[in-house]
Design a protein around this motif. Structure first.
Motif, short mmCIF file in Angstrom:
data_model
loop_
_atom_site.label_atom_id
_atom_site.label_comp_id
_atom_site.label_asym_id
_atom_site.label_seq_id
_atom_site.Cartn_x
_atom_site.Cartn_y
_atom_site.Cartn_z
N UNK A 12 40.32 27.53 28.30
CA UNK A 12 39.00 27.49 28.94
C UNK A 12 38.97 28.18 30.30
N UNK A 13 40.12 28.62 30.79
CA UNK A 13 40.15 29.29 32.09
C UNK A 13 39.41 30.62 32.02
N UNK A 14 38.62 30.91 33.05
CA UNK A 14 37.87 32.16 33.12
C UNK A 14 38.58 33.14 34.07
N UNK A 15 38.54 34.41 33.72
CA UNK A 15 39.19 35.45 34.53
C UNK A 15 38.17 36.51 34.94
N UNK A 16 38.40 37.09 36.11
CA UNK A 16 37.59 38.23 36.54
C UNK A 16 38.18 39.49 35.93
N UNK A 17 37.40 40.14 35.10
CA UNK A 17 37.88 41.30 34.37
C UNK A 17 37.19 42.58 34.81
N UNK A 18 37.88 43.68 34.62
CA UNK A 18 37.28 45.00 34.83
C UNK A 18 36.67 45.41 33.50
N UNK A 19 35.38 45.26 33.39
CA UNK A 19 34.70 45.47 32.10
C UNK A 19 34.15 46.89 32.00
N UNK A 20 35.08 47.84 32.09
CA UNK A 20 34.66 49.23 31.92
C UNK A 20 34.49 49.55 30.45
N UNK A 21 33.95 50.73 30.18
CA UNK A 21 33.70 51.11 28.79
C UNK A 21 34.21 52.52 28.55
N UNK A 22 33.81 53.11 27.44
CA UNK A 22 34.21 54.48 27.13
C UNK A 22 35.71 54.62 26.98
N UNK A 26 38.81 52.16 25.79
CA UNK A 26 39.54 52.56 24.59
C UNK A 26 41.05 52.60 24.81
N UNK A 27 41.45 52.88 26.04
CA UNK A 27 42.88 53.00 26.34
C UNK A 27 43.47 51.79 27.04
N UNK A 28 42.69 51.13 27.91
CA UNK A 28 43.26 50.09 28.77
C UNK A 28 42.56 48.73 28.63
N UNK A 29 41.67 48.61 27.65
CA UNK A 29 40.98 47.36 27.36
C UNK A 29 40.23 46.86 28.60
N UNK A 30 40.10 45.54 28.79
CA UNK A 30 39.46 44.95 29.97
C UNK A 30 40.53 44.21 30.78
N UNK A 31 41.22 44.89 31.68
CA UNK A 31 42.29 44.24 32.45
C UNK A 31 41.74 43.30 33.52
N UNK A 32 42.59 42.39 33.95
CA UNK A 32 42.21 41.49 35.04
C UNK A 32 42.08 42.31 36.33
N UNK A 33 41.17 41.89 37.19
CA UNK A 33 40.85 42.67 38.40
C UNK A 33 41.78 42.37 39.57
N UNK A 34 42.88 41.72 39.32
CA UNK A 34 43.88 41.48 40.36
C UNK A 34 45.26 41.64 39.75
N UNK A 138 48.54 38.40 48.81
CA UNK A 138 47.24 38.98 48.45
C UNK A 138 47.02 38.87 46.95
N UNK A 139 47.14 37.65 46.47
CA UNK A 139 47.11 37.41 45.02
C UNK A 139 45.75 37.69 44.38
N UNK A 140 44.70 37.80 45.19
CA UNK A 140 43.38 38.10 44.65
C UNK A 140 43.05 39.59 44.68
N UNK A 141 44.00 40.40 45.06
CA UNK A 141 43.78 41.85 45.12
C UNK A 141 44.55 42.56 44.01
N UNK A 142 44.15 43.78 43.75
CA UNK A 142 44.82 44.60 42.75
C UNK A 142 45.60 45.71 43.45
N UNK A 143 46.91 45.72 43.23
CA UNK A 143 47.78 46.77 43.77
C UNK A 143 48.17 47.72 42.64
#
Length: 209
Positions: A12-22, A26-34, A138-143
């Motif tokens: 039931x845990x919700x994640x912030x995802x990068x919901x890009x398209x195209x 097609x190559x990297x799915x919807x990865x987590x934003x951190x 900086x666990x809430x950031x994406x490196x």
């Protein structure tokens, strides 16, 4: 001691995802934003172009800081910036050339950037312990780290450990970028096309994003 998670907690845990398209999806799915992403590949295969295209795609989901430790604010970076038309993203993408200590001062400020691209890992002078501290602080950031290569592997033992630790591993070859684990889109085997003409010349076949 932290609480052990039940199946209900996990599912039931919700994640912030990068919901890009195209082609990105097609190559990297919807990865987590951190977390941590790791880019590798030999020189002359389109890594800088890919990182700038990636920065533009990610700027829709947060402010991007491009820490160019290797090239800095050089003529070659200026040309790449122009070629990829990064300026159309305005101040959502900014370029710096700062040590990790200087970067941390920037990230400690309110409303600091969400996504940090570091080019390249070998210029950070980070060891494994400092890397883990940075990641946890900086666990809430994406490196996103780009790596120099030693043959077919990232240069240096720590770089190799960071690659294994990364949430998304991206290999760049022949002007294509390939997901190498954890986030695989439906067409990941085809690869994201960085530069079509160069990709066709390298792979010897017509291809479309």
């Amino acid at each position: 001691m932290k609480k052990a998670l039940s199946s209900t907690d996990i599912l039931t845990k919700k994640y912030n995802l990068i919901k890009w398209d195209g082609s990105w999806y097609d190559n990297f799915k919807h990865p987590e934003s951190r977390g941590v992403w790791f880019i590798s590949g030999n020189s002359g295969n389109g890594k800088t172009a890919f990182m700038l295209q990636l920065a533009k795609a990610l700027s829709k989901y947060g402010r991007v800081l491009y820490n160019s430790l290797e090239e800095g604010n050089s003529l070659t970076m200026q040309e790449a910036w122009k070629q990829q038309n990064v300026a159309e993203c305005g101040r959502r993408i900014q370029l710096i050339n700062e040590s990790i200590s200087e970067l941390e001062i920037r990230l400690d400020k309110r409303q600091s950037p969400d996504i940090i691209i570091i080019d390249s890992w070998q210029y950070t002078d980070l060891n494994w312990e400092r890397y883990l501290l940075l990641k946890r602080k900086y666990h809430n950031k994406l490196f996103i780290f780009n790596s120099q290569m030693d043959g077919s592997k990232p240069m240096g033992k720590t770089a190799l450990r960071v690659q294994y630790d990364a949430d998304l591993k991206i290999w760049v070859e022949g002007f294509k970028a390939f997901s190498k684990g954890r986030y695989l889109g439906p067409e990941w085997e085809k690869g994201y096309i960085i530069w079509k003409e160069g990709a066709i010349k390298y792979w010897g076949q017509s291809t479309n994003n």
